[in-house]
Design a protein around this motif. Sequence first.
Motif, PDB file in Angstrom:
ATOM      1  N   ARG A   1     -47.255 -35.773 -22.578  1.00 53.41           N
ATOM      2  CA  ARG A   1     -47.164 -34.759 -21.516  1.00 53.41           C
ATOM      3  C   ARG A   1     -46.099 -33.723 -21.843  1.00 53.41           C
ATOM      4  N   CYS A   2     -44.978 -34.178 -22.369  1.00 48.10           N
ATOM      5  CA  CYS A   2     -43.896 -33.263 -22.732  1.00 48.10           C
ATOM      6  C   CYS A   2     -44.355 -32.294 -23.826  1.00 48.10           C
ATOM      7  N   ARG A   3     -45.031 -32.825 -24.807  1.00 47.63           N
ATOM      8  CA  ARG A   3     -45.514 -31.969 -25.901  1.00 47.63           C
ATOM      9  C   ARG A   3     -46.568 -30.972 -25.405  1.00 47.63           C
ATOM     10  N   LEU A   4     -47.451 -31.441 -24.529  1.00 42.10           N
ATOM     11  CA  LEU A   4     -48.453 -30.527 -23.963  1.00 42.10           C
ATOM     12  C   LEU A   4     -47.795 -29.430 -23.128  1.00 42.10           C
ATOM     13  N   ALA A   5     -46.763 -29.791 -22.377  1.00 36.64           N
ATOM     14  CA  ALA A   5     -46.041 -28.793 -21.586  1.00 36.64           C
ATOM     15  C   ALA A   5     -45.395 -27.759 -22.510  1.00 36.64           C
ATOM     16  N   SER A   6     -44.851 -28.199 -23.633  1.00 38.58           N
ATOM     17  CA  SER A   6     -44.252 -27.267 -24.594  1.00 38.58           C
ATOM     18  C   SER A   6     -45.309 -26.320 -25.163  1.00 38.58           C
ATOM     19  N   LEU A   7     -46.479 -26.852 -25.448  1.00 35.56           N
ATOM     20  CA  LEU A   7     -47.565 -26.008 -25.957  1.00 35.56           C
ATOM     21  C   LEU A   7     -48.011 -24.999 -24.903  1.00 35.56           C
ATOM     22  N   ARG A   8     -48.116 -25.446 -23.649  1.00 34.85           N
ATOM     23  CA  ARG A   8     -48.505 -24.522 -22.574  1.00 34.85           C
ATOM     24  C   ARG A   8     -47.486 -23.399 -22.434  1.00 34.85           C
ATOM     25  N   THR A   9     -46.209 -23.757 -22.478  1.00 34.69           N
ATOM     26  CA  THR A   9     -45.140 -22.760 -22.364  1.00 34.69           C
ATOM     27  C   THR A   9     -45.238 -21.770 -23.498  1.00 34.69           C
ATOM     28  N   CYS A  10     -45.461 -22.264 -24.678  1.00 34.95           N
ATOM     29  CA  CYS A  10     -45.578 -21.410 -25.852  1.00 34.95           C
ATOM     30  C   CYS A  10     -46.782 -20.477 -25.708  1.00 34.95           C
ATOM     31  N   CYS A  11     -47.905 -21.003 -25.216  1.00 30.98           N
ATOM     32  CA  CYS A  11     -49.107 -20.195 -25.054  1.00 30.98           C
ATOM     33  C   CYS A  11     -48.938 -19.162 -23.941  1.00 30.98           C
ATOM     34  N   ASP A  12     -48.193 -19.468 -22.892  1.00 33.23           N
ATOM     35  CA  ASP A  12     -47.967 -18.541 -21.802  1.00 33.23           C
ATOM     36  C   ASP A  12     -47.117 -17.361 -22.264  1.00 33.23           C
ATOM     37  N   GLU A  13     -46.239 -17.582 -23.249  1.00 31.14           N
ATOM     38  CA  GLU A  13     -45.357 -16.529 -23.731  1.00 31.14           C
ATOM     39  C   GLU A  13     -46.055 -15.538 -24.654  1.00 31.14           C
ATOM     40  N   ARG A  14     -47.133 -15.937 -25.230  1.00 24.71           N
ATOM     41  CA  ARG A  14     -47.851 -15.071 -26.173  1.00 24.71           C
ATOM     42  C   ARG A  14     -49.262 -14.827 -25.663  1.00 24.71           C
ATOM     43  N   ASP A  15     -49.760 -13.626 -25.925  1.00 24.84           N
ATOM     44  CA  ASP A  15     -51.168 -13.392 -25.613  1.00 24.84           C
ATOM     45  C   ASP A  15     -51.980 -13.710 -26.872  1.00 24.84           C
ATOM     46  N   VAL A  16     -53.248 -13.492 -26.808  1.00 25.76           N
ATOM     47  CA  VAL A  16     -54.145 -13.888 -27.899  1.00 25.76           C
ATOM     48  C   VAL A  16     -53.783 -13.181 -29.202  1.00 25.76           C
ATOM     49  N   SER A  17     -53.307 -11.946 -29.165  1.00 20.57           N
ATOM     50  CA  SER A  17     -53.003 -11.202 -30.383  1.00 20.57           C
ATOM     51  C   SER A  17     -51.702 -11.670 -31.033  1.00 20.57           C
ATOM     52  N   GLY A  18     -50.948 -12.533 -30.370  1.00 21.19           N
ATOM     53  CA  GLY A  18     -49.739 -13.058 -30.960  1.00 21.19           C
ATOM     54  C   GLY A  18     -48.487 -12.292 -30.512  1.00 21.19           C
ATOM     55  N   ARG A  19     -48.658 -11.228 -29.669  1.00 21.06           N
ATOM     56  CA  ARG A  19     -47.503 -10.499 -29.187  1.00 21.06           C
ATOM     57  C   ARG A  19     -46.935 -11.196 -27.966  1.00 21.06           C
ATOM     58  N   THR A  20     -45.633 -11.091 -27.779  1.00 23.51           N
ATOM     59  CA  THR A  20     -45.014 -11.703 -26.607  1.00 23.51           C
ATOM     60  C   THR A  20     -45.426 -10.959 -25.362  1.00 23.51           C
TER      61      THR A  20
END
Length: 118
Positions: free
Chosen positions: A97-116
């Motif tokens: 769960r912790c790792r998935l939360a980290s991935l979600r946070t990371c994905c929320d910070e970037r859009d599909v093109s990779g820009r913040t």
Amino acid sequence: MVQNPLSPDIEKTADLLRSLQESIMRLRNEAEALREQLEAEQEVGGDISKPQLAKLEGLIRDCQKVEKTLVAQSSQFASLTESGPALDLDSLRSDLRCRLASLRTCCDERDVSGRTAG
């Protein structure tokens, strides 16, 4: 630590293997004693047929084969059950769960093109 849910099944299997080993050993010992008795009777002129002795010796060999297989299976089973501590499923779930939360946070910070974002 949470106990592995398979522990009751593992204990039942271990008990079954022990019981089978004891039963087969008793059967073999009784068959060997009977063979010795029949051979002694045959030596004093008893009417014992060779096919009867052959069947008894075959039974003893079969018992020995089963004993050998049970010893191998018991050793294999023991190495599997003693290879390490039981899995702590709660700890693994929490870590996942912790790792998935980290991935979600990371994905929320970037859009599909990779820009913040933002």
